[in-house]
Scaffold this motif. Structure first.
Motif, PDB file in Angstrom:
ATOM      1  N   ALA C 387       0.835  -1.197   0.000  1.00  0.00           N
ATOM      2  CA  ALA C 387       0.000   0.000   0.000  1.00  0.00           C
ATOM      3  C   ALA C 387       0.864   1.238   0.000  1.00  0.00           C
ATOM      4  O   ALA C 387       0.605   2.198  -0.732  1.00  0.00           O
ATOM      5  CB  ALA C 387      -0.908  -0.007   1.233  1.00  0.00           C
ATOM      6  N   LEU C 388       1.906   1.241   0.819  1.00  0.00           N
ATOM      7  CA  LEU C 388       2.804   2.396   0.891  1.00  0.00           C
ATOM      8  C   LEU C 388       3.446   2.653  -0.458  1.00  0.00           C
ATOM      9  O   LEU C 388       3.596   3.789  -0.908  1.00  0.00           O
ATOM     10  CB  LEU C 388       3.867   2.149   1.965  1.00  0.00           C
ATOM     11  CG  LEU C 388       4.969   3.191   2.101  1.00  0.00           C
ATOM     12  CD1 LEU C 388       4.365   4.542   2.424  1.00  0.00           C
ATOM     13  CD2 LEU C 388       5.933   2.795   3.191  1.00  0.00           C
ATOM     14  N   ALA C 389       3.838   1.571  -1.097  1.00  0.00           N
ATOM     15  CA  ALA C 389       4.520   1.743  -2.370  1.00  0.00           C
ATOM     16  C   ALA C 389       3.584   2.225  -3.469  1.00  0.00           C
ATOM     17  O   ALA C 389       4.027   2.695  -4.513  1.00  0.00           O
ATOM     18  CB  ALA C 389       5.188   0.433  -2.780  1.00  0.00           C
ATOM     19  N   GLY C 390       2.301   2.085  -3.229  1.00  0.00           N
ATOM     20  CA  GLY C 390       1.364   2.595  -4.227  1.00  0.00           C
ATOM     21  C   GLY C 390       0.995   1.589  -5.296  1.00  0.00           C
ATOM     22  O   GLY C 390       0.784   1.944  -6.455  1.00  0.00           O
ATOM     23  N   ILE C 391       0.948   0.343  -4.880  1.00  0.00           N
ATOM     24  CA  ILE C 391       0.596  -0.705  -5.839  1.00  0.00           C
ATOM     25  C   ILE C 391      -0.921  -0.902  -5.793  1.00  0.00           C
ATOM     26  O   ILE C 391      -1.483  -1.020  -4.713  1.00  0.00           O
ATOM     27  CB  ILE C 391       1.275  -2.030  -5.447  1.00  0.00           C
ATOM     28  CG1 ILE C 391       2.778  -1.820  -5.263  1.00  0.00           C
ATOM     29  CG2 ILE C 391       1.009  -3.105  -6.478  1.00  0.00           C
ATOM     30  CD1 ILE C 391       3.537  -1.585  -6.540  1.00  0.00           C
ATOM     31  N   PRO C 392      -1.579  -0.887  -6.980  1.00  0.00           N
ATOM     32  CA  PRO C 392      -3.026  -1.169  -6.915  1.00  0.00           C
ATOM     33  C   PRO C 392      -3.241  -2.622  -6.549  1.00  0.00           C
ATOM     34  O   PRO C 392      -2.397  -3.454  -6.823  1.00  0.00           O
ATOM     35  CB  PRO C 392      -3.491  -0.879  -8.356  1.00  0.00           C
ATOM     36  CG  PRO C 392      -2.258  -0.965  -9.192  1.00  0.00           C
ATOM     37  CD  PRO C 392      -1.107  -0.613  -8.312  1.00  0.00           C
ATOM     38  N   PHE C 394      -4.309  -1.650  -3.580  1.00  0.00           N
ATOM     39  CA  PHE C 394      -4.293  -1.214  -2.188  1.00  0.00           C
ATOM     40  C   PHE C 394      -4.634   0.264  -2.099  1.00  0.00           C
ATOM     41  O   PHE C 394      -4.489   1.008  -3.056  1.00  0.00           O
ATOM     42  CB  PHE C 394      -2.917  -1.450  -1.570  1.00  0.00           C
ATOM     43  CG  PHE C 394      -2.552  -2.891  -1.536  1.00  0.00           C
ATOM     44  CD1 PHE C 394      -1.819  -3.463  -2.570  1.00  0.00           C
ATOM     45  CD2 PHE C 394      -2.954  -3.703  -0.476  1.00  0.00           C
ATOM     46  CE1 PHE C 394      -1.489  -4.806  -2.531  1.00  0.00           C
ATOM     47  CE2 PHE C 394      -2.612  -5.034  -0.442  1.00  0.00           C
ATOM     48  CZ  PHE C 394      -1.881  -5.594  -1.468  1.00  0.00           C
ATOM     49  N   THR C 395      -5.058   0.677  -0.934  1.00  0.00           N
ATOM     50  CA  THR C 395      -5.586   2.032  -0.802  1.00  0.00           C
ATOM     51  C   THR C 395      -4.528   3.086  -1.068  1.00  0.00           C
ATOM     52  O   THR C 395      -4.808   4.177  -1.551  1.00  0.00           O
ATOM     53  CB  THR C 395      -6.220   2.226   0.581  1.00  0.00           C
ATOM     54  OG1 THR C 395      -6.721   3.534   0.672  1.00  0.00           O
ATOM     55  CG2 THR C 395      -5.189   2.025   1.673  1.00  0.00           C
ATOM     56  N   GLY C 396      -3.273   2.759  -0.735  1.00  0.00           N
ATOM     57  CA  GLY C 396      -2.227   3.751  -0.933  1.00  0.00           C
ATOM     58  C   GLY C 396      -2.115   4.179  -2.387  1.00  0.00           C
ATOM     59  O   GLY C 396      -1.812   5.332  -2.688  1.00  0.00           O
ATOM     60  N   PHE C 397      -2.377   3.242  -3.256  1.00  0.00           N
ATOM     61  CA  PHE C 397      -2.280   3.576  -4.672  1.00  0.00           C
ATOM     62  C   PHE C 397      -3.271   4.675  -5.032  1.00  0.00           C
ATOM     63  O   PHE C 397      -2.920   5.675  -5.645  1.00  0.00           O
ATOM     64  CB  PHE C 397      -2.529   2.311  -5.495  1.00  0.00           C
ATOM     65  CG  PHE C 397      -2.944   2.591  -6.898  1.00  0.00           C
ATOM     66  CD1 PHE C 397      -4.243   2.322  -7.319  1.00  0.00           C
ATOM     67  CD2 PHE C 397      -2.056   3.151  -7.803  1.00  0.00           C
ATOM     68  CE1 PHE C 397      -4.622   2.585  -8.618  1.00  0.00           C
ATOM     69  CE2 PHE C 397      -2.432   3.417  -9.093  1.00  0.00           C
ATOM     70  CZ  PHE C 397      -3.709   3.132  -9.516  1.00  0.00           C
ATOM     71  N   PHE C 398      -4.505   4.491  -4.622  1.00  0.00           N
ATOM     72  CA  PHE C 398      -5.547   5.450  -4.988  1.00  0.00           C
ATOM     73  C   PHE C 398      -5.262   6.826  -4.422  1.00  0.00           C
ATOM     74  O   PHE C 398      -5.365   7.831  -5.124  1.00  0.00           O
ATOM     75  CB  PHE C 398      -6.906   4.950  -4.490  1.00  0.00           C
ATOM     76  CG  PHE C 398      -7.390   3.749  -5.213  1.00  0.00           C
ATOM     77  CD1 PHE C 398      -7.347   2.495  -4.628  1.00  0.00           C
ATOM     78  CD2 PHE C 398      -7.858   3.861  -6.522  1.00  0.00           C
ATOM     79  CE1 PHE C 398      -7.788   1.381  -5.320  1.00  0.00           C
ATOM     80  CE2 PHE C 398      -8.298   2.745  -7.197  1.00  0.00           C
ATOM     81  CZ  PHE C 398      -8.259   1.510  -6.610  1.00  0.00           C
ATOM     82  N   SER C 399      -4.880   6.869  -3.164  1.00  0.00           N
ATOM     83  CA  SER C 399      -4.707   8.197  -2.567  1.00  0.00           C
ATOM     84  C   SER C 399      -3.489   8.889  -3.137  1.00  0.00           C
ATOM     85  O   SER C 399      -3.530  10.082  -3.472  1.00  0.00           O
ATOM     86  CB  SER C 399      -4.609   8.074  -1.048  1.00  0.00           C
ATOM     87  OG  SER C 399      -3.561   7.198  -0.691  1.00  0.00           O
ATOM     88  N   LYS C 400      -2.389   8.155  -3.269  1.00  0.00           N
ATOM     89  CA  LYS C 400      -1.198   8.799  -3.795  1.00  0.00           C
ATOM     90  C   LYS C 400      -1.404   9.246  -5.237  1.00  0.00           C
ATOM     91  O   LYS C 400      -0.988  10.331  -5.650  1.00  0.00           O
ATOM     92  CB  LYS C 400      -0.007   7.846  -3.706  1.00  0.00           C
ATOM     93  CG  LYS C 400       1.316   8.546  -4.005  1.00  0.00           C
ATOM     94  CD  LYS C 400       2.500   7.599  -3.878  1.00  0.00           C
ATOM     95  CE  LYS C 400       2.640   7.039  -2.503  1.00  0.00           C
ATOM     96  NZ  LYS C 400       3.863   6.227  -2.364  1.00  0.00           N
TER      97      LYS C 400
END
Lengths: 182, 101, 627
Positions: C387-392, C394-400
């Motif tokens: 998620a942190l790395a921004g892989i879809p 995961f939520t981190g991807f969408f927000s970043k």
């Protein structure tokens, strides 16, 4: 007027000289007895002065109490106890010069203050200073101090007796009868 | 009273000063005591003089009380001096310095 | 709606109860009390959410007056709460994630002496944070602001007998205090301009009172931003956050990842109407955010302490949030705040699980091969990492991604590029951390004592919940063309007073998203190759030193600021000791000396006393005679 100097003036001069001589004698005499005599001289002279000032009762009291009792007391103590003081050595506590200067200044100031008194003396009746007048004042206006004075005398007597008692000999326990508690 | 009051008062002042001198200079307790009596008498003279000047007898009443108190004082004072003499065998006022410091 | 007061009040009562009697009542009671109050607040926040959702969008704003605090001349400061979509969102995050971390702490701190004290502080923090997010004006927000600062200090230095922990606590407090000076000045300025600090009034009258680009607006925004840099650990006041890892791991998860550090972002979003009047200030915010994002990502690359990697990661991700609000993408900022709360908390808790298994080590050089004994923890960490790395998906991807596309669309291409680069570095450092910790052969010293084992259930369950949120939280912001759920929910708050939004185009969107994904995956692969497969060795020692010392920024601070201040303090201490204390004790000694000299007058000689008396009488006589 009449005489160049009146009798009162002469009498005053005489008593003044005698009083001053006595005073000097008190403070300057080497032997204590001589000081006592000097004191006696002062007292008598002052008694005469009181008469000149119309205070007959007081003059009589002065002679009886002061000259008659107090001086006798002094003499007794001097004779019985043979006291000596270390008054040959130089004075390390207070230089005499300082004493003389201060006293002289004091006298000067008092005289300067006295010099402000002017005007003739008030005229008084024949019963001024008599036993009756003084006695009347003592027993009416000054009745309370009179009684207080008698208490002072009693205290003096008791105090003197208590102070002169010799300490109890060692080994004798003090009496415990009548003491409450331990 | 033909002698002005100033004379009497002057005599009284000198007597008082002599008494003061005696207290300051002499070391014998007895002489000091007598000097005090000298001072008291000087004061008495002043009081009687003023009583005469004012024509009231109140000043003489005060002298009466001074006499009484002086008598009591002498009695007690001499008793104390005797005690001190008994304890320390001296009446030198300079030797009684226990209140030092 | 007045019941909203109980949201911050429950934890406050929990703080008092645990603080006073927690020790006496025992661990069970303290835990129930601590977790129960936050749970109650969470439930209440959900109720508030439902209440708001039932209303039409325009009506979703309530003011809850508690009492009138004070009046000073023309200003009036009430104790007032503001219940609207933004504050309820934040409250849900604080109580939800916070509640999970409270549960986790029951297991993590089970053997600690200060169990009750810990929970009382944690509750106090929650109460203060809720006050911050529910505040209706700047002054009440400041109360919460300072309150969380205090609790941060208390919890960082929780094991205060350790010098490093105590020093870290003091550092955190002092540095954020520095930022708070700016915040306070900003509040004063706001009072000066608007006559009040009420958010509603500030939002509505921003256009009227603040000329566009004028000094007043810029100054106000920059002052408040100074406070934000302190609290949210941006350049130049980030230095306290890595050291704050001295505190217990759940504290790091809650305060220094999910909630307190987001206060700055929240504040800017609250005051977005004011910030829109100062484009220069917004530029500054965005640039600082971008710079912080990439610098911190660089520094995380060479860290060997697992928690410090996560700390720098937090600094970097906060930079992203400021990047978002700096270009006006308020919704994106809040969305990233939310998703970051989920996955960063998850990462910290997993790290805590690792530490718990290894008996307290955080040095990754002494870890390795932990995937075998700790498979569940490894999986949870992996989810957070992806998620942190921004892989879809995961939520981190969408927000970043929302942030990056906002950068691009609003015209800040340079910032977009920086953000993209930082994203790549993010992938690299987090995979490096994962590899060093869980893969490879075990590097633990043989005398480790007990064999590593998974954490107890009370610690695992909160992590599971966070993992689920991380996996599916993206739903909240799912947006390629139209605003997602979260943005729609927040829209009424963010629209008031804001200027017109630039048009968005769909065409470029796919390219941008593709670019993000490619960069993230590339980073992943690169890291795996370097750190797991050891394909590339060596590297410049100089660059490594540069990164390891965080570009020597802290050393610069030390030389320029800390040393001179300490020197001045030493000088003043000497002055204080010699002069001031000397004056006082000198006075005392002088009095003593005077007393001793005066006592020499008491010679005990009667005649001298008589002489003194005579002198006194003479003086009086002189006075009388002369009159």
């Amino acid at each position: 007027m009449g005489e160049a100097y009146c009798v009162e003036g002469v009498l005053f001069a005489v008593t003044a000289v005698l009083a001053l001589a006595g005073g000097v004698g008190v403070i300057a005499a080497r032997e204590p007895v001589h000081s006592v005599l000097g004191l006696l001289l002062v007292l008598i002279s002052l008694a005469a002065d009181y008469l000149l000032l119309g205070a007959q009762f007081i003059a009589a009291l002065q002679v009886i109490i002061y000259a008659g009792a107090i001086v006798v007391l002094f003499v007794f103590i001097v004779m019985l106890l043979n006291m000596r003081s270390g008054e040959g050595r130089p004075d390390r506590v207070l230089p005499p010069v300082l004493g003389i200067v201060l006293s002289a200044a004091f006298a000067a100031l008092l005289i300067a203050a006295a010099a402000t008194v002017r005007g003739p003396a008030a005229s008084v009746g024949a019963d001024y200073g008599t036993v009756q007048q003084v006695g009347r004042a003592l027993f009416t206006v000054y009745a309370l101090p009179f009684e207080a004075a008698s208490i002072v005398l009693i205290v003096g007597m008791i105090g003197a007796v208590a102070l002169s008692k010799r300490p109890a000999p060692l080994g004798a326990p003090p009496a415990r009868r009548g003491v409450v508690g331990r | 009273m033909s002698v002005p009051a100033v004379c009497y008062l002057g005599l009284s002042a000198v007597l008082f000063a002599l008494g003061t001198l005696g207290v300051l200079v002499r070391r014998s307790a007895l002489v000091v005591f007598m000097s005090v009596e000298l001072m008291l008498n000087a004061v008495n003279l002043t009081l009687v003089t003023f009583a005469r000047v004012r024509g009231a007898v109140d000043g003489q009443i005060v002298v009466f009380f001074v006499l009484v108190v002086a008598a009591a004082e002498v009695v007690i004072g001499l008793a104390i001096i005797v005690n001190i003499f008994r304890a320390r065998d001296t009446v030198d006022v300079d030797d009684v310095d226990l209140l030092r410091g | 709606m007045t019941a909203a007061i109980w949201v911050p009040l429950f934890p406050l009562l929990g703080w008092a109860a645990n603080g006073l009697w927690g020790r006496r009542w025992g661990r069970g009671a303290a835990a129930v009390l601590g977790c129960g109050t936050v749970a109650a607040s969470f439930v209440l926040s959900v109720v508030l959410l439902r209440t708001l959702e039932a209303l039409p969008p325009e009506a979703r704003s309530f003011q809850v007056d508690l009492y009138h605090w004070f009046t000073a001349g023309p200003i009036d400061v009430p104790m007032r709460l503001l219940i609207d979509p933004l504050s309820v969102t934040m409250a849900l995050i604080v109580t939800g994630v916070g509640g999970l971390i409270h549960l986790y702490s029951v297991g993590y701190m089970a053997d600690d002496e200060g169990f009750a004290r810990y929970f009382s502080y944690l509750n106090l923090f929650t109460a203060a944070m809720l006050t911050l997010v529910l505040a209706a004006n700047l002054v009440v927000m400041f109360i919460g602001w300072e309150g969380v600062g205090l609790c941060s200090y208390l919890l960082i230095a929780f094991w205060f007998t350790r010098p490093a922990a105590a020093a870290a606590g003091v550092k955190a407090f002092l540095v954020t205090r520095l930022g708070d000076v700016g915040f306070l000045l900003g509040i004063f300025l706001a009072f000066g301009i608007f006559g009040t600090s009420d958010f509603g009034i500030l939002t509505r009258s921003a256009i009227a009172r603040l000329p566009l680009g004028g000094t007043a607006a810029t100054l106000l925004c920059l002052l408040l931003f100074l406070g934000a840099t302190g609290k949210s650990a941006q350049l130049p006041l980030y230095i306290w956050l890595p050291d704050a890892m001295e505190g217990p791991t759940p504290v790091s998860a809650l305060i220094h990842a999910a909630t307190m550090v987001t206060a700055g972002v929240f504040m800017i979003v609250r005051l977005h109407a004011v910030y829109l009047r100062a484009p220069l200030a917004m530029e500054v915010v965005a640039v600082v955010g971008g710079a912080t994002a990439i610098f911190a990502a660089c520094w995380a690359l060479v860290e060997n302490d697992l928690k410090r990697v996560l700390a720098y990661s937090t600094i970097s991700q906060l930079g992203y949030m400021f990047l978002a609000v700096g270009v006006g993408a308020w919704g994106a900022g809040i969305f990233h705040l939310t998703s970051h709360a989920f996955f960063k908390a998850l990462l910290f808790l997993a790290a805590g699980s690792v530490m718990h298994a290894l008996g307290g080590t955080t040095d990754m050089r002494q870890m390795g091969g932990l995937a075998r004994p700790l498979p569940r923890t490894a999986l949870l960490f992996a989810i957070g990492a992806l998620a942190l790395a921004g892989i879809p998906p995961f939520t981190g991807f969408f927000s970043k991604d929302e942030i990056l596309s906002a950068d691009f669309h609003y015209g800040h291409v340079a910032l977009w590029a920086v953000g993209l680069a930082a994203a790549g570095l993010t992938a690299i450092y987090i995979v490096r951390a994962f590899v060093m910790t869980f893969l490879g052969s075990p590097r633990q010293p043989a005398a480790a004592g007990h064999a590593p084992h998974e954490s107890p259930r009370i610690m695992m369950v909160p992590m599971d919940v966070l993992a689920v949120l991380t996996l599916f939280g993206g739903v909240l912001g799912l947006s390629f063309t139209s605003p997602g759920d979260l943005a729609r929910f927040l829209a009424p708050v963010l629209a008031a007073g804001a200027g017109p939004l630039p048009a968005e185009s769909t065409r470029g969107e796919v390219v941008l998203v593709g670019a993000s994904v490619v960069v993230a995956l590339a980073g992943l692969v690169v890291a795996w190759l370097i750190y797991d497969k050891r394909l590339v060795r060596g590297g410049s020692r100089a660059i490594h030193a540069l990164l390891a010392h965080q570009f020597y920024i802290e050393d610069l601070y030390n030389a320029l600021i800390v040393r001179p201040v300490q020197g001045t303090a030493r000088l003043l201490a000497v002055f204080d000791r010699d002069e001031l204390d000397g004056a006082v004790t000198g006075l005392g000694r002088g009095v003593g000396r005077a007393g001793r000299d005066l006592s020499r007058l008491e010679t005990g000689f009667l005649r001298q006393y008589a002489a003194y008396a005579l002198v006194g009488v003479l003086a009086i006589l002189v006075y009388w005679v002369s009159r």
